[in-house]
Design an enzyme around this catalytic site. Structure first.
Site, PDB file in Angstrom:
ATOM      1  N   TYR A  56       0.836  -1.193   0.000  1.00 42.36           N
ATOM      2  CA  TYR A  56       0.000   0.000   0.000  1.00 42.36           C
ATOM      3  C   TYR A  56       0.879   1.255   0.000  1.00 42.36           C
ATOM      4  O   TYR A  56       2.051   1.210   0.377  1.00 42.36           O
ATOM      5  CB  TYR A  56      -0.929  -0.002   1.221  1.00 42.36           C
ATOM      6  CG  TYR A  56      -2.087   0.972   1.101  1.00 42.36           C
ATOM      7  CD1 TYR A  56      -2.936   0.923   0.011  1.00 42.36           C
ATOM      8  CD2 TYR A  56      -2.292   1.949   2.072  1.00 42.36           C
ATOM      9  CE1 TYR A  56      -3.995   1.808  -0.105  1.00 42.36           C
ATOM     10  CE2 TYR A  56      -3.349   2.837   1.963  1.00 42.36           C
ATOM     11  CZ  TYR A  56      -4.196   2.770   0.874  1.00 42.36           C
ATOM     12  OH  TYR A  56      -5.225   3.660   0.751  1.00 42.36           O
ATOM     13  N   ASN A 154     -18.798  -5.245  -8.919  1.00 44.65           N
ATOM     14  CA  ASN A 154     -19.276  -6.039  -7.789  1.00 44.65           C
ATOM     15  C   ASN A 154     -18.495  -5.766  -6.509  1.00 44.65           C
ATOM     16  O   ASN A 154     -18.774  -6.370  -5.472  1.00 44.65           O
ATOM     17  CB  ASN A 154     -19.200  -7.524  -8.117  1.00 44.65           C
ATOM     18  CG  ASN A 154     -17.796  -7.980  -8.477  1.00 44.65           C
ATOM     19  OD1 ASN A 154     -17.097  -7.306  -9.239  1.00 44.65           O
ATOM     20  ND2 ASN A 154     -17.369  -9.105  -7.942  1.00 44.65           N
ATOM     21  N   SER A 155     -17.524  -4.850  -6.565  1.00 41.13           N
ATOM     22  CA  SER A 155     -16.769  -4.486  -5.360  1.00 41.13           C
ATOM     23  C   SER A 155     -17.604  -3.555  -4.492  1.00 41.13           C
ATOM     24  O   SER A 155     -18.670  -3.068  -4.899  1.00 41.13           O
ATOM     25  CB  SER A 155     -15.472  -3.783  -5.749  1.00 41.13           C
ATOM     26  OG  SER A 155     -15.757  -2.515  -6.341  1.00 41.13           O
ATOM     27  N   VAL A 157     -16.832  -0.446  -3.501  1.00 43.01           N
ATOM     28  CA  VAL A 157     -16.892   0.880  -4.124  1.00 43.01           C
ATOM     29  C   VAL A 157     -17.834   0.848  -5.320  1.00 43.01           C
ATOM     30  O   VAL A 157     -18.630   1.766  -5.527  1.00 43.01           O
ATOM     31  CB  VAL A 157     -15.486   1.347  -4.544  1.00 43.01           C
ATOM     32  CG1 VAL A 157     -15.576   2.616  -5.388  1.00 43.01           C
ATOM     33  CG2 VAL A 157     -14.624   1.614  -3.318  1.00 43.01           C
ATOM     34  N   ARG A 177     -15.441  -9.204 -13.806  1.00 45.14           N
ATOM     35  CA  ARG A 177     -14.449 -10.082 -14.422  1.00 45.14           C
ATOM     36  C   ARG A 177     -14.883 -11.533 -14.513  1.00 45.14           C
ATOM     37  O   ARG A 177     -14.181 -12.348 -15.115  1.00 45.14           O
ATOM     38  CB  ARG A 177     -13.129  -9.985 -13.650  1.00 45.14           C
ATOM     39  CG  ARG A 177     -12.383  -8.691 -13.878  1.00 45.14           C
ATOM     40  CD  ARG A 177     -11.050  -8.689 -13.154  1.00 45.14           C
ATOM     41  NE  ARG A 177     -11.213  -8.574 -11.706  1.00 45.14           N
ATOM     42  CZ  ARG A 177     -10.246  -8.775 -10.829  1.00 45.14           C
ATOM     43  NH1 ARG A 177      -9.049  -9.142 -11.246  1.00 45.14           N
ATOM     44  NH2 ARG A 177     -10.465  -8.615  -9.533  1.00 45.14           N
ATOM     45  N   TYR A 241      -8.331   3.794  -9.344  1.00 40.40           N
ATOM     46  CA  TYR A 241      -8.243   3.893  -7.885  1.00 40.40           C
ATOM     47  C   TYR A 241      -7.807   2.587  -7.244  1.00 40.40           C
ATOM     48  O   TYR A 241      -7.873   2.437  -6.020  1.00 40.40           O
ATOM     49  CB  TYR A 241      -9.570   4.365  -7.296  1.00 40.40           C
ATOM     50  CG  TYR A 241     -10.722   3.369  -7.385  1.00 40.40           C
ATOM     51  CD1 TYR A 241     -11.070   2.588  -6.286  1.00 40.40           C
ATOM     52  CD2 TYR A 241     -11.465   3.210  -8.545  1.00 40.40           C
ATOM     53  CE1 TYR A 241     -12.115   1.685  -6.357  1.00 40.40           C
ATOM     54  CE2 TYR A 241     -12.510   2.326  -8.629  1.00 40.40           C
ATOM     55  CZ  TYR A 241     -12.836   1.552  -7.533  1.00 40.40           C
ATOM     56  OH  TYR A 241     -13.878   0.653  -7.601  1.00 40.40           O
ATOM     57  N   LEU A 268      -8.122   8.416  -1.842  1.00 35.98           N
ATOM     58  CA  LEU A 268      -8.911   9.162  -0.870  1.00 35.98           C
ATOM     59  C   LEU A 268      -8.031   9.863   0.157  1.00 35.98           C
ATOM     60  O   LEU A 268      -8.349  10.965   0.606  1.00 35.98           O
ATOM     61  CB  LEU A 268      -9.904   8.217  -0.177  1.00 35.98           C
ATOM     62  CG  LEU A 268     -10.895   8.865   0.785  1.00 35.98           C
ATOM     63  CD1 LEU A 268     -11.805   9.859   0.077  1.00 35.98           C
ATOM     64  CD2 LEU A 268     -11.717   7.799   1.510  1.00 35.98           C
TER      65      LEU A 268
END
Length: 337
Positions: A56, A154-155, A157, A177, A241, A268
């Site tokens: 990250y 489908n996530s 977000v 996917r 993102y 963000l």
């Protein structure tokens, strides 16, 4: 109060669930200006998994406690209360290490929330809903009737973006996917749901006609970035993102140069650093209201107690989910709902 536990990790590695475990710890009484909070729910986000692997963009010093967001109940207050009372349900500050049964936090950082709303839904308020909302408002100017295309629909977000877009009168072409994810997006109200492939632009035209799509929202990366770009009108914008596919964004000069496609990123954390406090407050107030009235919600695949944090992280890292993984440190785990 029973013995507090927290999900701690002292190293990072490629298998995220292997580096974290639940351990007991001593929680001192709150210091002046602090409140003791019992954590009710805290999600496992992709950023949490990437933090455990070390991939990250912002990593806390080690050792650390997992979890970046959540919701809790105030158990004790010392000093100035900043409008809080014991028993209040509160939003935890971002990055506090929310995978824990209890923690002491500055009272001024806690945001009071409604009591009569599912704390699991409220626990996801600070990361995914604002990400979705801001990509619909801050990348390009969109009007009711405009079209956008998003992958990873489908996530979490993706689900919030679909719900917010519908509220704003914006049309969404949803891309997933795998065919097994199509129904979950339909269940959230997605009218146009397509499985990603090289011929995606043709199937988009077949589904919705020659509409002007000016914004592509990408969370996958790799060739999937270009698949979205090819669905856009000349001069359109792709905003990335995330990198669920594990590869860097790919975009041929054929589209970048000759179609004047713009590629940019959204994080963000950067927005939080730059936004004025009153704008942050207004955004969270709006989103909390939409969660409270049921306009915004996320599908929950399963939740886990603090002692099963490894199983929770392993489930969250799986690529075959159709719902969010949540940790309920002080409550029972639940099956998919």
């Amino acid at each position: 109060m029973s013995t507090p536990k927290q999900a701690r990790y002292e190293s990072r590695g490629p298998v995220p669930h292997e580096v974290i475990r639940a351990v007991e710890f001593e929680l001192p009484p709150p210091a002046a200006g602090e409140s003791r909070v019992a954590v009710l729910a805290a999600p496992v986000n992709p950023s949490d998994v990437l933090t455990l692997t070390g991939e990250y963009g912002q990593l806390p010093p080690l050792p650390a406690v997992g979890g970046n967001e959540g919701v809790g109940r105030v158990e004790a207050i010392r000093g100035e209360a900043h409008g809080l009372t014991e028993g209040d349900i509160v939003l935890l500050p971002v990055g506090c290490g929310s995978w824990t049964t209890h923690l002491n936090l500055p009272s001024k950082t806690l945001v009071k929330l409604p009591h009569d709303v599912d704390p699991v839904q409220l626990s996801m308020l600070t990361v995914n809903p604002p990400t979705a909302a801001l990509m619909l408002s801050d990348i390009i100017e969109l009007q009711p009737g405009d079209w956008v295309v998003q992958n990873a629909a489908n996530s979490a977000v993706g689900g919030y973006l679909l719900q917010l877009a519908r509220r704003r009168g914006i049309n969404v072409i949803n891309v997933v996917r795998r065919s097994s994810a199509v129904q979950a997006v339909h269940d959230l109200g997605g009218e146009h749901v397509l499985v990603d492939a090289e011929d995606l632009p043709k199937r988009v035209r077949d589904a919705v006609g020659d509409v002007h799509v000016r914004l592509g929202i990408d969370c996958v990366g790799g060739v999937h970035t270009e698949h979205l770009a090819r669905c856009l009108v000349p001069g359109g914008t792709v905003v990335n993102y995330g990198a669920m596919g594990g590869d860097r964004c790919m975009l041929s000069p054929r589209y970048l140069v000759f179609n004047d496609i713009h590629l940019r990123g959204f994080w963000l954390a950067q927005w939080f650093r730059k936004a004025r406090p009153e704008r942050r407050q207004a955004l969270f107030a709006e989103l909390a209201g939409l969660v409270a009235d049921g306009t915004l919600h996320a599908r929950i695949q399963a939740s886990y107690g603090i002692d099963h944090v490894r199983e929770a992280v392993q489930a969250a890292a799986s690529g075959a989910r159709d719902g969010k993984i949540v940790i309920e440190p002080n409550g029972p785990s639940r099956a998919a709902i």
